[in-house]
Design an enzyme around this catalytic site. Structure first.
Site, PDB file in Angstrom:
ATOM      1  N   GLY A 110      -4.833 -12.611  74.819  1.00 56.56           N
ATOM      2  CA  GLY A 110      -4.559 -13.341  73.827  1.00 56.56           C
ATOM      3  C   GLY A 110      -5.537 -12.955  72.463  1.00 56.56           C
ATOM      4  N   ARG A 135     -14.982 -12.366  85.941  1.00 58.02           N
ATOM      5  CA  ARG A 135     -15.087 -13.330  84.686  1.00 58.02           C
ATOM      6  C   ARG A 135     -16.286 -14.238  85.151  1.00 58.02           C
ATOM      7  NH1 ARG A 135      -9.472 -15.629  81.698  1.00 58.02           N
ATOM      8  NH2 ARG A 135      -8.505 -13.561  80.451  1.00 58.02           N
ATOM      9  N   LYS A 169       7.450  -6.940  75.676  1.00 60.83           N
ATOM     10  CA  LYS A 169       8.050  -7.163  74.489  1.00 60.83           C
ATOM     11  C   LYS A 169       7.120  -6.938  73.891  1.00 60.83           C
ATOM     12  CE  LYS A 169      10.302 -11.019  76.267  1.00 60.83           C
ATOM     13  NZ  LYS A 169      10.757 -12.180  75.846  1.00 60.83           N
ATOM     14  N   GLY A 179      -3.827  -9.067  79.759  1.00 65.23           N
ATOM     15  CA  GLY A 179      -4.025  -9.390  81.259  1.00 65.23           C
ATOM     16  C   GLY A 179      -3.574  -8.478  82.052  1.00 65.23           C
TER      17      GLY A 179
END
Ligand code: ADP
Ligand code: MG
Length: 386
Positions: free
Chosen positions: A366, A37, A202, A343
């Site tokens: 996200g 990053r 999930k 991630g």
């Protein structure tokens, strides 16, 4: 479609520029374990320095919840950035206030000042205008955002702050522009077949992107914990596997001929079972099996656009990484526009050694999913061109 103003159009000569980055990098103590990053901000930093700007750099790190906590100090990033860019980076241990203002005002052409964690102040997450004004005082001339991973949050440095500048004094950095360019290819696909490879733990938290992808994609290959939930929704006994029970109804609704599920899975003891037989009570599916790997690889081979989010199994354990690693290879070898986001997915791709053969690795988990789901991201909306 969203088009944003970009840094190359910004007039920055001799300007003091506020540069919002995402240096929320993984740390072990004060050691940076992955500096990607930081590396990814170098092109924008170089451009700003070549154009004689002085640069005030700001980021968040972790969730200190509005108060000072040394565990979340950005100090380790100062040394890392200095090393990577080959120039001195100045430091101030508060992102607002008299000392920060003084240091920012004294910067000479091309110099950089890194501020302490924005989230040490509650005003950041509250999108507080006064806090934003205090930040603007450090760099009153221009604002550049490269923090794609934070752009889905209406936080002060992402939304309130750029709104304080004249519109043509704000822009997205080169990294932000690249994120948008690639994610746009996934939301507006021209090269088909478009295959979405989905996995992870999930369904919850990914419902909107999943629904958007069902509409957009030609095929959805589903593995990992996510597949367990789809299989359970079909009435297959998944034993003690991770099943997202709250999302069974969603899985039923989304299931269609486009959704391809595993044929076989790897259990805790390493044995492989056919999914059609179901699992006995105590068994756990922890990876996709060899027949599934072959089938998914074949579909990926024919794809012209691929979006991947979510590992195919519990890849953190070597015994259950084969499925995920095989998919990393299949995505890398496909003759397609390829984008990986999320991630753990990004982590897995890096581990696989195929990262440099992926078209685009999205830095924002996200944020990339929200973008694909068609959500308006506050940090991008404020930079919208026209
Ligand atoms: P991403 O961060 O890429 O969006 P997620 O956070 O949704 O992905 O999921 C990643 C996690 O899912 C990994 O830590 C992995 O161990 C776990 N996972 C994947 N498949 C399974 C499975 N079959 N059983 C248990 N955990 C799984
Ligand atoms: Mg995750």
């Amino acid at each position: 479609m969203i088009e944003i103003r970009t840094v190359d159009q910004l007039h920055v000569d001799g300007s003091r520029v506020f540069y919002r980055v995402d240096y929320n990098v993984p740390l072990e103590g004060t050691t940076i374990t992955d500096a990607t990053r930081i590396e990814e901000t170098l092109p924008t930093l170089r451009l700003l320095r070549e154009r004689d700007a002085t640069i005030v750099i700001a980021s968040h790190l972790g969730r200190p919840k509005g108060s000072r906590n040394e565990k979340y100090s950005l100090k380790p990033m100062r040394a890392k950035l200095a090393e990577l860019i080959g120039a001195d980076v100045q430091w101030v241990d508060d992102c607002i206030g008299a000392q920060a203002e003084q240091k920012a005002a004294q910067l000479k052409t091309g110099q950089m000042l890194l501020l302490e964690n924005l989230r040490f102040h509650p005003g950041e997450e509250d999108n507080d205008r006064d806090f934003a004004r205090a930040l603007q005082r450090l760099a009153p001339d221009a604002y550049v955002n490269d923090a794609f991973g934070a752009s889905h949050r209406a936080h002060a440095s992402i939304e309130a702050l750029p709104l304080l500048y004249e519109t043509d004094h704000t822009a997205g950095g080169l990294l932000l522009a690249r994120e948008i360019e690639f994610l746009q290819k996934i939301t507006n696909v021209s090269d088909r077949p478009f295959v979405a490879l989905l996995g992870g733990a999930k369904i919850a938290g990914k419902i909107e992107p999943l629904e958007a992808l069902v509409k957009q994609a030609d095929t959805l290959l589903v593995g990992g914990g996510m597949a367990n939930t789809f299989l359970a929704a079909k009435g297959i006994n998944m034993g003690a596997s991770l099943v997202d029970k709250e999302s069974i109804e969603v899985a039923k609704r989304i299931s269609s001929a486009k959704v391809v599920l595993p044929l076989d899975v790897v259990l805790e003891d390493g044995s492989v079972v056919e999914v059609s037989k179901g699992l006995t009570e105590k068994k756990k599916a922890l990876d996709i099996g060899p027949r599934t790997i072959a089938k998914f690889s074949e579909v990926l081979k024919k794809a012209r656009t691929i979006f991947w989010n979510g590992p195919m199994g519990m890849f953190e354990k070597k015994e259950f990484a084969a499925g995920t690693m095989a998919m990393a290879r299949a995505v890398a070898e496909a003759n397609a526009v390829t984008v990986v986001g999320g991630g753990e997915s990004v982590e897995a791709v890096k581990e696989s050694g195929y990262a440099d053969r992926i078209g685009h690795i999205s830095t924002g988990g996200g944020a990339s999913l929200e973008f694909i789901a068609g959500a308006k991201l506050p940090g991008l909306e404020v930079l919208r061109a026209s």
